[in-house]
Structure formats: structure tokens, C-alpha cells
Design a protein around this motif. Structure first.
Motif, mmCIF file in Angstrom:
data_model
loop_
_atom_site.group_PDB
_atom_site.id
_atom_site.type_symbol
_atom_site.label_atom_id
_atom_site.label_comp_id
_atom_site.label_asym_id
_atom_site.label_seq_id
_atom_site.Cartn_x
_atom_site.Cartn_y
_atom_site.Cartn_z
ATOM 1 N N GLN A 67 0.862 -3.089 3.087
ATOM 2 C CA GLN A 67 1.181 -2.656 4.441
ATOM 3 C C GLN A 67 -0.003 -1.958 5.100
ATOM 4 O O GLN A 67 -0.102 -1.909 6.317
ATOM 5 C CB GLN A 67 2.389 -1.718 4.419
ATOM 6 N N ASN A 162 4.582 -4.013 -1.595
ATOM 7 C CA ASN A 162 4.852 -4.666 -0.310
ATOM 8 C C ASN A 162 4.038 -5.950 -0.149
ATOM 9 O O ASN A 162 3.453 -6.208 0.909
ATOM 10 C CB ASN A 162 4.567 -3.715 0.848
ATOM 11 N N ALA A 165 4.564 -8.139 2.865
ATOM 12 C CA ALA A 165 4.239 -7.678 4.213
ATOM 13 C C ALA A 165 3.056 -8.417 4.803
ATOM 14 O O ALA A 165 3.074 -8.847 5.957
ATOM 15 C CB ALA A 165 3.966 -6.173 4.187
ATOM 16 N N GLU A 286 0.354 3.125 9.592
ATOM 17 C CA GLU A 286 0.399 2.044 8.605
ATOM 18 C C GLU A 286 -0.878 1.942 7.786
ATOM 19 O O GLU A 286 -1.196 0.884 7.250
ATOM 20 C CB GLU A 286 0.686 0.685 9.266
#
Length: 777
Positions: A67, A162, A165, A286
């Protein structure tokens, strides 16, 4: 009670056992990728970080969250961890022998440097960044060479959170390391399933398989009764089974909400406003932020009130102690702050609140970018500004995308670069440097349809500039626009005396003439090439490609072709171009095959496949397809089938894929799997019809009829179709044999003679490699 850690509150003994078994199968299991299919808020982040802690003394273990991280960051973390372990070993060795002062004096020479650092990328040095490696990128080359060095065999484990993502950030690394030579590398990928969409997970698995890797799956369970019982025991709170079930349902199986029930002094509602501000700022960003930046942004924000540096330090320490954030040392004594949670009540923010936080971040980092701060890596700042601009200043997105193209290329992330290029193209290209950076990227990954689209849209920028005219002609060749290509190439050749340009343009002219079926013209083009071509910067590539003019048709002269390829191989060796030499040897193997030396060609292809695959998946379509066909032709159909199944998972639908799929269909038909063979061949024929090369259409059409006859269909149905093939492609001997096969469809020897195949040769190259750096600037 102190803050509870992963060992205490995550009851994951079964998952730990499965993971340990996977990591312990070095060189045994075909799979080097484990996928943890995890629900959101299930504790998988802690599981991965705890795994890294457990492995830190035994392996080079790298944790990364897609991410926020990109490939450049992942590679730099590998380099830092590798250097840390290396320094520890060296220091232990010297300390044991009381030689530490000597180590300090020579450490600058023996300690490995990191790689993947950003470098300036402009028109004047685009060649240095993109062109001088057969690997996916220069940073990946340095990583690959480091990993396969013979004196270091420690396992390397990438723990990727993740992964769903931004999987494209990892794709190049997976493709670069699919070969068995990298078997000490393993990947543990967490697919955090927030939507519970089966199709998304299936697509994710397929993308991994397309990199050449096999998968070991593991279902990472959501918090359950067993976990809640473990909490109850740890905190001496008696919860009967029915109340445990109610807690799980009420918390939505969210481990953080369950955790807050037991840790009274750390419940979400007791988090201070300042702490919520920091978590939300990191969540919207992020990506990790420097502590000094957080302090500056917070001091000017109407959303929070903080009193000085000590207050900030206490606030950050409190969040870290409860595992909401992680802290890493950063250059210059600063600290890098990363959010450790992705689901938490305080992160359930509205779109309006998200916009407020995004504006604060954007305004601060816009000033950072414009001041060219030495404290900040441009790639990190531009990445943040690019994402935030989508929320607060969409008109600025192309500006930051252009900057990210350069940063992504220099860090080795070609897939990142492609994504940013798509956004950059939303804005107007106003300089030739911008255009050359983008065009050079697409040329390097052989995406010539994008090159054409870009150049057609920017003619006013590049018209009259030689480098772009050359690239345009090459793009016409690669997109099979033959008529326009021949007009452009004739104009360019008539207007140059430069050996580099002559070699480049002539090599593409030869390939264009061959693809257009003008074999005599291709031979004549090579015969009449000026002698000065031997002084060209890319003479080896010219020789390798021009040799094809003597492999087919009325000018066929395999002796001359072999001589040219021998000379090309020697040129590549002198130029330290390992991949160029391998590609010339592959084409020499094709000559052996054409001359009937199939066993020798097979041995050559076996050897070259092992040597070529270390560069990643981008170069294996030719040698991989040849090896499968050669295995079939020397009598090992089973090995051919197993190999080509793997190859076809990796390569795209082009000439080589159609040959490989046709071979698979033929083997299936020989094994009596007629339904599968016909289905595969029909799909292959459809793809072949979309390729602007008549040869592959011809071969697939022949094989489609062959397989239907082999499967027992009425041969009389195909006499007319065979006649149409004769009319279109000439009276080939193969068609006469196909007519004979209609009378004896089970004749296996005749089936093999009818099977329509060819071998692949390495013709493609980055055309910019064949030009000098002066011409590129």
C-alpha cells in the motif's frame, strides 16, 4: 498489564507450522510463493512482522507493505538488511581475532553498497537507465547477481503485506526470479480480502502464475472462538462461549475491536485527538512520513493542538508502544513513521475529512518539492503528491506522473513507470525530453502500439528530429504496418551516412521484408549493404538479424547465415554482451535443426534455456518455445508438453505463443485427448488471425485441419479447405502429405510430417541500443 504483542494475542500455531514447513523446503518444493488469503483486520500484518523478527538471524528477511512501498524501496530494504547481516558477520570475525581497527580502515572497500537508488533520468542519459541490461532493469540486475552469488546461500524471504493492493509493484521482481537459480528466494504474500470477492482472488492467483511461479496457498483465518478464548485467558476475564460468539459478531470479526474489549486503558475511544490526527494523517498519506514532517504539519494544523517536541515524542512513543505505528531510523537522525494498522475505528473517516487531511499533506509536500529539499527523496515526495493530487488538485496529476516516470525507471519499476505514463499522457507533452523518456520506456518493454499512439499524438513536438523519425519507422515495423514502414525506411536510409543508423535501419528493413514474404528482397538488402556498416555501434545485432535473410526462400544459404551468426557471437563476447551472445547461439541452434542435426540443436536449446532464464521471463519466449519443439522432435513428447504448459502460462499471445500452443494441441491429439486438442487449436487459430504475419496464420490453419483429421472427423470435409490453403500459400509438400493423411489418419509418422511448425529466432532488440549516446541526446 503491558501492551500485548503478537506472540501473546495471536493464537496462530497452525498457521505458523504451515509457514515454517513452506520456508523449510529449500530446493525441495516447486513452489516459492505462499499466498495467505486473509480477511481484513485478521492480524496478518502482525503475523508477517513477527515472522520477520523470528527469521532475522537466520535469513535475509524483508517486510514490505504494497500500500505504501514500491519496488525501489523493497530492493533498498533488501540491500540494507543484507549489508546489516554482512557487517555483523565481518565484525564478529574481526572482533574474534582482535582485528577490528583493520576492519574500520578497509570497510569502505568490503561492505556492499545498496542499490536501487534514484538516479537522474533525462534524454541525455536515458540509455544508461534502460538499455544496458538484459534483466528487467538495472537495479534488478544488481539484485539478481547478488542473490545467485555462489558464496552466500542464506535464504531470502520477502514478506509482502497487502499484495493485492498494488501487485504490479511486485510483478517485475517475481518475473525476474522465477528460474530455479533463485531457489533461495521465497515470497510470502498476504492477500487481504476486504470485499470477499472470489473473482478478485482468482485473478490475483492467475497473475502470480503468469510470472512463472507456483503457489502454496494458505487460508489465514479471521478471529474466532479460539482467539477470543486466548484473550480471555491472558486477561483473566471469564467469557462463556455464547459471549465470545457475541463479541466476535459485535466486533465484525475485527481483531482491533476485539482487542480493545480486553485492554481497557487502550480502547479506541480513549485514543487522544492528537493520536487520532497522526494516525489519520499517515492513513491518508499511504506511505511512511518523517517525524519532523509530522511535527511541522501538525503545528500548523487547526485539527490538533500539540505543545512542543517533547509532547510529540511522547505521542509517537505511546502509539508505537501500542503497535499502532512502527518507527525506523532515518537519514540525518530523523525517524520514519509508518502506520501499522489498516482497519481501526478511528480510521473510519468520511470523504470530507479525508479531503481535509489530503489538503494539509499536499500543501506541505508541494512546498517541499518546489524547494528541492535535501531531506526528502524526490521519488517519495512525487509519489505522495501524485496520489494526493487525485483528491485535491487533479489538474496537477500529469505533472507528478512525469516525475514518477523518471523515478520509477531509475529504481527499476517498469510496471510503476507504465502506470505513471498513462496518467502523464493525460497532460500535454510540451518538451522533447518528456517525450523521449516516455517513448524510450515503451520501446524498452516492446510496447510498440503505445509508441505509435504517443508519436501520432505529438507530431508537432518531434517532427524534423531524427531520433523520433527513426523510432517512428521502427514502430511501424513492429506493428506490421509494412507499406508505410517501407516508405519511411527508404527515406531515412537515403538521408544518412552514419553507420549506426544504417545498421539499425537495415536490420529492421530485413525483418520487415521477411515478415511481408519478400524473401528475395531481404537477401538483396543484406548483399547490397554498404561496407561501412561494420563500424556500427550495434553491428552484432545487425549481423544476428540480417543472417535470417539466408535461412529461407530462393536466397537460402545456411553456410552464409552460420558465418554471420558466428561473427555476431564473437562481437557480442568482445562487447561483454552476455545476452546478445546467447541470442546468437540460439539462432545458430536453429541452423543445426534446419540442417537435420536435431539432437545437437536440442542440446544447445537445453543449455541456453538454463542460461537465459536467469534474466527473467522477458527473454524466454523464443528459446522456451524452441526447447519444447526440439524435445518433441527428438522423441520426448511428455517432457515437451510439461515444458510448454509452463511457457504458455508466462508468454503473451504472439508468434511464439501460437507455435507453442499448436505443439501442445498436437501432443494432446497424439495422446487421444481430442476435445482438449481441438479446443486449444481453435483458440490458437483465433489469436493467429489477429497477428499480422502470414506465416503463423498458415501454420495454425494447417495444424487446425491436421488435428481435426487426427480426432476422427470425416476427412472428406477437408479436401476443399486444403485446396484453399494451396491457393493462398502455394503448393507446399506438406499439403500433399495432408491429402495422403486423409486416407490414413492414424499414420503417426505421416502426422508428424504434416505437423506445421517452425523455430523462433531472436530478432527483437531495443533499437536505441544500436545508437550512440550522442545520437540519443
Amino acid at each position: 498489564m503491558d501492551s500485548i504483542g503478537p506472540d501473546e494475542f495471536l493464537d496462530k500455531a497452525d498457521d505458523r507450522r504451515i509457514l515454517n514447513e513452506f520456508l523449510g523446503k529449500a530446493g525441495v518444493s516447486k513452489s516459492r510463493v505462499m499466498v495467505l488469503h486473509a480477511p481484513a483486520a485478521s492480524g496478518v500484518t502482525y503475523f508477517l512482522k513477527d515472522t520477520r523478527r523470528r527469521l532475522s538471524n537466520l535469513s535475509v528477511a524483508i517486510y514490505s507493505d504494497l500500500q505504501s512501498d514500491n519496488l525501489g524501496i523493497i530492493l533498498r530494504r533488501y540491500a540494507a538488511e543484507h549489508a546489516r547481516i554482512f557487517r555483523h558477520r565481518i565484525c564478529s570475525f574481526f572482533r574474534f581475532r582482535n582485528l577490528l581497527p583493520l576492519l574500520i580502515r578497509i570497510s569502505g572497500f568490503i561492505l556492499p553498497s545498496s542499490f536501487g537508488r534514484p538516479a537522474a533520468v533525462g534524454a541525455e542519459n536515458i540509455a544508461n537507465v534502460l538499455l544496458d541490461t538484459p534483466y528487467h532493469s538495472a537495479p534488478l540486475q544488481r539484485f539478481a547477481e547478488d542473490v545467485i552469488c555462489p558464496w552466500d546461500k542464506r535464504p531470502v524471504v520477502f514478506l509482502i503485506d497487502n499484495a493485492q493492493a498494488n501487485f504490479h509493484k511486485l510483478e517485475d521482481l517475481l518475473r525476474a526470479t522465477y528460474a530455479p537459480e533463485y531457489d533461495r528466494i521465497k515470497f510470502v504474500l498476504a492477500f487481504v480480502d476486504r470485499q470477499q470477492e472470489t473473482s478478485e482472488f482468482s485473478e490475483f492467483r492467475q497473475r502470480i502464475l503468469s510470472t512463472g511461479h507456483h503457489i502454496s496457498p494458505m487460508d489465514f483465518k479471521a478471529p474466532d472462538d479460539q482467539l477470543v478464548a486466548a484473550f480471555s485467558h491472558a486477561y483473566q476475564i471469564d467469557l462463556p462461549p455464547e459471549e465470545r460468539d457475541e463479541l466476535i459478531i459485535g466486533a465484525g470479526a475485527n481483531i482491533w475491536r476485539i482487542r480493545s474489549f480486553f485492554i481497557l486503558d487502550e480502547r479506541a475511544e480513549n485514543i487522544s485527538n492528537e493520536e487520532i490526527y497522526v494516525l489519520r494523517l499517515l492513513y491518508v498519506a499511504e506511505q511512511p512520513l518523517q517525524l519532523s514532517d509530522l511535527r511541522i504539519i501538525g503545528s500548523d494544523s487547526p485539527l490538533t493542538v500539540t505543545a512542543g517536541e517533547r509532547h510529540w515524542n511522547d505521542l509517537i512513543s505511546s502509539l508505537a508502544r501500542r503497535n499502532y505505528i512502527s518507527i525506523a531510523e532515518f537519514d540525518g537522525g530523523d525517524r520514519l513513521i509508518s502506520i501499522s494498522i489498516t482497519t481501526h475505528p478511528c480510521l473510519d473517516i468520511s470523504s470530507t475529512d479525508r479531503l481535509i487531511y489530503a489538503k494539509e499533506l499536499y500543501e506541505f509536500f508541494l512546498a517541499v518539492a518546489e524547494q528541492v529539499s535535501l531531506r526528502h527523496a524526490p521519488s517519495a515526495v512525487h509519489s505522495l503528491l501524485y496520489r494526493l493530487s487525485k483528491l485535491v488538485a487533479n489538474e496537477d496529476s500529469p505533472r507528478w506522473a512525469k516525475e514518477l516516470i523518471k523515478a520509477a525507471l531509475s529504481q527499476g519499476s517498469l510496471s510503476d513507470a507504465e502506470r505513471y505514463i498513462k496518467s502523464a499522457r493525460l497532460g500535454n507533452i510540451t518538451t522533447r525530453e518528456d517525450l523521449l523518456v516516455q517513448v524510450a520506456f515503451y520501446v524498452s518493454v516492446q510496447a510498440y502500439s503505445h509508441v505509435m499512439e504517443l508519436l501520432e499524438a505529438t507530431r508537432t513536438v518531434w517532427t524534423g528530429h531524427r531520433i523520433f523519425e527513426i523510432i517512428y519507422a521502427v514502430a511501424l515495423n513492429r506493428t506490421r504496418a509494412h507499406d508505410e514502414f517501407f516508405r519511411e525506411i527508404a527515406l531515412l536510409l537515403s538521408d544518412t551516412k552514419n553507420p549506426d543508423e544504417i545498421a539499425l535501419l537495415t536490420s529492421y528493413k530485413v525483418s520487415g521484408l521477411i515478415h511481408a514474404g519478400r524473401l528475395s528482397d531481404a537477401t538483396n538488402c543484406v548483399v547490397t549493404a554498404p561496407a561501412k556498416i561494420s563500424a556500427a555501434h550495434g553491428y552484432g545485432y545487425y549481423l544476428r538479424n540480417a543472417a535470417a535473410a539466408f535461412m529461407w526462400g530462393p536466397g537460402k544459404d545456411l553456410t552464409r547465415a552460420r558465418k554471420m551468426l558466428d561473427e555476431a557471437e564473437k562481437w557480442f563476447v568482445r562487447s561483454n554482451d552476455a545476452f546478445g551472445a546467447l541470442s546468437a547461439r540460439c539462432n545458430l541452434g536453429c541452423i543445426d535443426f534446419y540442417e537435420g542435426e536435431k539432437e545437437r540443436a536440442h542440446e544447445t536449446f537445453e543449455e541456453l534455456y538454463k542460461s537465459t532464464r536467469i534474466f527473467g521471463t522477458q527473454h524466454i519466449k523464443e528459446i522456451g518455445t524452441n526447447l519444447g519443439i526440439a524435445r518433441l522432435m527428438v522423441g520426448d513428447a511428455d517432457a515437451a508438453y510439461r515444458h510448454l504448459i509452463t511457457i504458455c502460462d508466462i508468454i503473451v499471445w504472439e508468434f511464439a505463443r501460437c507455435l507453442a500452443e499448436s505443439t501442445l494441441a498436437f501432443i494432446e491429439a497424439r495422446n487421444g485427448e481430442f476435445h482438449a486438442a481441438k479446443q486449444r487449436m481453435e483458440v490458437t487459430l483465433r489469436h493467429a488471425q489477429g497477428i499480422r504475419i502470414e506465416e503463423i496464420k498458415m501454420r495454425c490453419s494447417t495444424n487446425n485441419i491436421l488435428i481435426k483429421i487426427m480426432s476422427g472427423e470425416n476427412p472428406s470435409l477437408y479436401h476443399e479447405k486444403i485446396s484453399l490453403l494451396r491457393k493462398r500459400y502455394g503448393d507446399r509438400d506438406r499439403y500433399a502429405t495432408l491429402e495422403e493423411l486423409c486416407k490414413a489418419p492414424n499414420d503417426t509418422e505421416m502426422q508428424l510430417r504434416v505437423f506445421d511448425y517452425d523455430l523462433c529466432q531472436y530478432w527483437s532488440q531495443n533499437p536505441l541500443v544500436m545508437l550512440s549516446h550522442t545520437q540519443l541526446s
